[in-house]
Scaffold this active site. Sequence first.
Site, mmCIF file in Angstrom:
data_model
loop_
_atom_site.group_PDB
_atom_site.id
_atom_site.type_symbol
_atom_site.label_atom_id
_atom_site.label_comp_id
_atom_site.label_asym_id
_atom_site.label_seq_id
_atom_site.Cartn_x
_atom_site.Cartn_y
_atom_site.Cartn_z
ATOM 1 N N ASP A 31 -9.527 3.741 -3.864
ATOM 2 C CA ASP A 31 -10.302 2.598 -3.387
ATOM 3 C C ASP A 31 -11.727 2.605 -3.942
ATOM 4 O O ASP A 31 -12.378 3.650 -3.997
ATOM 5 C CB ASP A 31 -10.391 2.609 -1.863
ATOM 6 C CG ASP A 31 -9.067 2.279 -1.202
ATOM 7 O OD1 ASP A 31 -8.081 2.030 -1.926
ATOM 8 O OD2 ASP A 31 -9.015 2.279 0.047
ATOM 9 N N ASP B 244 0.817 -1.221 0.000
ATOM 10 C CA ASP B 244 0.000 0.000 0.000
ATOM 11 C C ASP B 244 0.853 1.274 0.000
ATOM 12 O O ASP B 244 2.085 1.229 -0.116
ATOM 13 C CB ASP B 244 -0.946 -0.044 1.203
ATOM 14 C CG ASP B 244 -2.335 0.494 0.899
ATOM 15 O OD1 ASP B 244 -2.475 1.320 -0.023
ATOM 16 O OD2 ASP B 244 -3.295 0.076 1.585
#
Length: 433
Positions: free
Chosen positions: A243, A188
């Site tokens: 996202d 991430d």
Amino acid sequence: MAKQIQNKTLLMHLLILFLYASSLTVSARIAPLLQNYGNSIFRSSFHTIYDTSNYGLLHLNNGLALTPQMGWNSWNFFACNINETVIKETADALVSTGLAELGYNYVNIDDCWSSVIRNLKGDLVPDRKTFPSGIKSLADYVHGKGLKLGIYSDAGAFTCQVRPGSIFHENDDADLFASWGVDYLKYDNCYNLGIPPKKRYPPMRDALNDTGRKIFYSICEWGVDDPALWAGKVGNSWRTTNDINDTWASMTSIADLNDKWAAYAGPGGWNDPDMLEVGNGGMTYQEYRAHFSIWALAKAPLLIGCDVRNMTAETLEILSNKEVIAINQDSLGVQGRKVQVAGIDGCAQVWAGPLSGNRLAIALWNRCSKVATITASWASVGLESGIHVSVRDLWQHKVIKGDAVSSFSAQVDSHDAHLYIFTPSTASYSAQA
């Protein structure tokens, strides 16, 4: 002296041979994916419509991701509410539902698996309350089911949920993951210290490769620095968007953002518009069917994001459609894309992509508020106007038109998508069961 000259000459010849062999390898990696699509079935515009010219420039070649990855990820449904029991039961469910047999083989743990601090040796440590048996034990369990285990970390000081990140710890963390038997790393982008992604992501690539274990490398930098332009030589997939969430607006906008980078995807490295929301309850059956259809056609990773232990029959029906999965996993590996729009704000859309065997995958996607008749013209999908085509509906599992010419139309409900395989009459075709 003569012997020294001989040795230098030998070394020079070996170097030339090595460079020549390397050039052949690189050439093989960057060969056009559509190089055999030049016959009379297709228009001269075919290669422009399905541009693959940006694929393959020094793509990471670790033998993984020849087709987009398939599996499950914990985040979309569970977020931080994970534990080893959930992971084990999910692995069990993937097998018992038949999803594992269809190719969903990665069981990926997302954020919150680790303790909030490293141990005294500087190692990552699983949270003792939620993963008391440790990750290696969990990997052994998952492997025992014939599946693979994925883990999560961050190319920053902390993960997004403020657990230890892996920046400046890449070698130690990669060795630890490999020692546990991890098969996949989602990496991430939180708390990144302001260091550019192009500098933060390659060290983990090198560290994973140095372990000697094949570990799928999933770059998750949210499309911030246009990773399609550089991540092909770093990871096996790269997030092109922020996202996803479980809404029609999020899913459609992300599909559009990901579409921009279609020319960069191919075997070994894939654009990633984030995980599937199918089955999480925020969209209708038709919207989820459209979601799955477009993700499959766009060669996106098919990572289930719902609780597979408690799926509805409709959710399982969507996720287990063998014919749709086959489009995603087709060996040609060319990302399908938006090729034609009509209606208000372009809401009546045709998405298409070439498949092996001179076939085409065609989606008629109705993003309008009412039922619409959507037409795919042969010009828009790259076929010569006189070509006769058999049309197979992948949701009805049958051929619905044996001899379409010039165009094909269908009435599509609002927020639904129909998905077809077009097989020109001169192309070989075996129907999927």
